[in-house]
Design a protein around this motif. Structure first.
Motif, PDB file in Angstrom:
ATOM      1  N   CYS A 531     -69.780   0.875  -9.755  1.00  0.00           N
ATOM      2  CA  CYS A 531     -70.105   1.506 -11.039  1.00  0.00           C
ATOM      3  C   CYS A 531     -70.842   2.821 -10.813  1.00  0.00           C
ATOM      4  N   TYR A 535     -73.942   3.143 -15.563  1.00  0.00           N
ATOM      5  CA  TYR A 535     -73.032   2.058 -15.927  1.00  0.00           C
ATOM      6  C   TYR A 535     -73.486   0.768 -15.245  1.00  0.00           C
ATOM      7  N   GLU A 536     -73.150  -0.352 -15.822  1.00  0.00           N
ATOM      8  CA  GLU A 536     -73.400  -1.646 -15.212  1.00  0.00           C
ATOM      9  C   GLU A 536     -72.111  -2.451 -15.164  1.00  0.00           C
ATOM     10  N   GLN A 537     -71.993  -3.284 -14.152  1.00  0.00           N
ATOM     11  CA  GLN A 537     -70.778  -4.089 -14.000  1.00  0.00           C
ATOM     12  C   GLN A 537     -70.837  -5.286 -14.940  1.00  0.00           C
ATOM     13  N   CYS A 543     -66.771  -1.705 -15.649  1.00  0.00           N
ATOM     14  CA  CYS A 543     -68.145  -1.240 -15.762  1.00  0.00           C
ATOM     15  C   CYS A 543     -68.327  -0.598 -17.137  1.00  0.00           C
ATOM     16  N   CYS A 544     -69.451  -0.855 -17.770  1.00  0.00           N
ATOM     17  CA  CYS A 544     -69.732  -0.300 -19.089  1.00  0.00           C
ATOM     18  C   CYS A 544     -71.074   0.419 -19.072  1.00  0.00           C
ATOM     19  N   ARG A 545     -71.237   1.404 -19.959  1.00  0.00           N
ATOM     20  CA  ARG A 545     -72.503   2.121 -20.067  1.00  0.00           C
ATOM     21  C   ARG A 545     -73.628   1.144 -20.406  1.00  0.00           C
ATOM     22  N   THR A 546     -74.739   1.323 -19.734  1.00  0.00           N
ATOM     23  CA  THR A 546     -75.854   0.401 -19.908  1.00  0.00           C
ATOM     24  C   THR A 546     -76.339   0.363 -21.343  1.00  0.00           C
ATOM     25  N   ASN A 551     -68.463   1.341 -24.269  1.00  0.00           N
ATOM     26  CA  ASN A 551     -67.971   2.489 -23.498  1.00  0.00           C
ATOM     27  C   ASN A 551     -67.781   2.029 -22.057  1.00  0.00           C
ATOM     28  N   CYS A 552     -66.541   1.732 -21.687  1.00  0.00           N
ATOM     29  CA  CYS A 552     -66.278   1.082 -20.403  1.00  0.00           C
ATOM     30  C   CYS A 552     -65.219   1.830 -19.597  1.00  0.00           C
TER      31      CYS A 552
END
Length: 555
Positions: A531, A535-537, A543-546, A551-552
């Motif tokens: 990521c 972003y986080e998995q 992975c998507c925005r924290t 938003n991935c």
């Protein structure tokens, strides 16, 4: 015309099918007499139908080219009152269409590759009282629907209905709570066995394990009890097995899982770790137990399979000293494979044993393959079943400074002006270039992390003559069939593994003094980030925005 079979009993009560396809007819040693073995016979003659007369060519058991393969077709048939399977087949490729079975131990036992069942009605219990021999019980006729077999199969079931199947208990009421669902073992005249299930999986073996070999479409459950069961005849207290941890099923339309969308069904055994639990949105089935992975939550999700050999001293003893077919021999983890990324950081992964079969979800960031004894001196990858649209990126840690050579080799192949049989992989500057490349590239980091994409190479050629990355529509050698073999029926496609070709990875590391299968030195502990910053998995492939999980980005 409808063909019927019923009331098989007496000798071999649990094994006599209503309809049986199998046996072997062969010439005795005197060269003249014919011998017929009505039972399971794998040594005397091929059971796979072929449009070519191979006997006229002098070898009745010669391989039948894919474009000439045929199927035995059974239509409009009905079986009832069968203690064992309504139909049992060892005859090779079959199509069973318009089949009904009532009050049987098992609807159908299909034990060969290339098997399609369409328009099937299974009524495990009709409600009629059985007239039984003295001393017997109706629960001896188990009343199950269908069992997926152990290895080397392609089974497809479409447009089929299961009624009054599966044991009824409070433990198995997740899909239907009606008081008369399925069957029970309380009424001796019409009961079923407590192990009765609509679908079962054979999970006793560490030797014979499933690839990606079973798929369904348009499955209906009518008043059923237990739907799924991972069955190990050794009992519920037995250790998990390789076959149990690898169980999988392609539910093309979500009708079998009940989710109403395409689903990968995988093993729910806890010893598989997070191998099939690829995101928080995975649905846990408590009956199998199974995991339901929604294919539409990702971009390129599929089921893949490879067999990775790394230490012949243990692989050569599979079935005897290690990893037996239901025996008690050790089959401990020699390593693990797990999905890349922080989501799986705390997970050991799927155990890799002396029998190194791996089947699991592809299309993610990658599979991390580690061995307890260290980096492997050699790896040999066989039996791929990999959808070319669903990348399988393999990561292997080595000691810093290790270099590798990687070669793909075809089987039954002779180099010519139009065909090549071997490809030597080339090194690229980053793991991203490996993933997006042509399937013949690798990256080795300075600290020793190898990244290579594993693809489904054809069985009998590598290039034409330049290297090819075969897609599902790529034609086979000399224009015959397809480069990637498959079995397709009723809107379901299963990729078939090739026998013979392999990919070999050879490291230049010095080896350990006590076992030359492993590199001396400590493998790197660093793994590529999956990521980007911010972003986080959230899944094995996403992975998507924290601060904005809508938003991935995908693998």
């Amino acid at each position: 015309m409808v063909t019927t079979a019923h009331s098989t009993a007496g000798w071999r009560w649990y094994h006599a099918a209503g309809f049986y396809f199998g046996g072997a007819l062969y010439t005795a040693d005197d060269g003249q007499s014919l011998i017929y073995n009505a039972g399971r016979d794998s040594a005397n003659g091929s059971r796979s139908p072929c449009l070519l007369d191979q006997c006229a060519k002098g070898n009745c058991d010669a391989y039948c080219p894919r474009q000439h393969q045929a199927w035995v077709r059974m239509t409009n048939s009905k079986a009832f009152l069968i203690p064992s399977g309504g139909t049992n087949s060892w005859s090779g490729r079959m199509e069973v269409v318009g089949y009904e079975v009532h009050d049987a131990g098992l609807a159908l036992e299909a034990l060969e590759a290339g098997f399609w069942i369409d328009d099937m009605l299974v009524v495990c219990r009709t409600g009629a009282n059985f007239s039984l021999p003295e001393g017997s019980r109706a629960s001896g006729i188990k009343g199950s629907g269908f069992f997926w077999y152990d290895t080397g199969q392609e089974h497809i079931i479409t447009n089929s209905l299961f009624r009054n199947c599966g044991y009824r208990s409070d433990e198995f009421n997740q899909y239907d709570e009606s008081p008369d669902r399925g069957c029970s073992n309380t009424d001796n005249l019409m009961s079923c066995h407590q192990d009765s299930t609509v679908f079962g999986f054979l999970t006793h073996s560490n030797q014979f394990n499933p690839e990606g070999m079973q798929g369904t479409k348009n499955i209906t459950f009518d008043n059923c009890g237990r739907r799924y069961r991972l069955h190990d005849w050794r009992g519920i207290d037995a250790n998990s097995t390789v076959s149990g941890r690898l169980q999988n099923w392609l539910d093309v339309d979500g009708s079998a899982s009940g989710l109403g969308e395409p689903v990968i069904m995988g093993s729910g055994q806890s010893e598989a770790g997070l191998w099939w639990h690829v995101e928080n949105d995975v649905v846990d089935d408590l009956q199998g137990p199974l995991k339901f992975i929604k294919i539409g939550n990702g971009r390129n999700r599929a089921i893949g399979h490879i067999h990775i050999r790394f230490d012949e001293s243990v692989h050569s003893e599979v079935g005897t000293e290690y990893c037996q077919n239901g025996g008690s021999a050790s089959c401990d983890a020699l390593g693990y494979v797990k999905h890349w990324g922080t989501y799986f950081a705390s997970d050991l992964g799927l155990p890799v044993t002396a029998n190194p079969d791996i089947a699991g979800p592809t299309g993610g960031f990658g599979w991390l393959f580690t061995l307890k004894a260290g980096g492997p001196k050699y790896l040999k990858l066989l039996y791929p079943e990999i959808d070319p649209t669903s990348p399988l990126v393999l990561g292997v840690p080595y000691p810093a400074g290790t270099n590798v050579n990687i070669t793909a080799q075809a089987a039954w192949c002779t180099d010519s002006n139009t065909i090549s049989c071997q490809e030597i992989y080339h090194e690229v500057a980053s793991p991203d270039l490996v993933r997006s490349g042509g399937g013949n590239a690798f990256h080795m980091s300075t600290d020793g992390f190898l990244t290579v994409r594993i693809i489904h190479t054809p069985s009998n050629f590598i290039g034409t003559p330049e290297w090819i990355f075969p897609q599902m529509n790529t034609t086979g050698k000399n224009g015959d069939w397809y480069a990637i073999d498959r079995f397709s029926r009723g809107g379901v496609t299963l990729i078939k593994l090739p026998y013979g070709p392999y990919i070999e990875i050879s490291a230049d590391c010095p080896t350990k003094s006590d076992n030359a299968a492993y590199c001396e030195g400590t493998p790197t502990s660093s793994v590529p980030n999956v990521c980007a910053s911010g972003y986080e998995q959230v899944a094995y492939d996403k992975c998507c925005r924290t601060n904005d999980l809508a938003n991935c980005v995908f693998a």
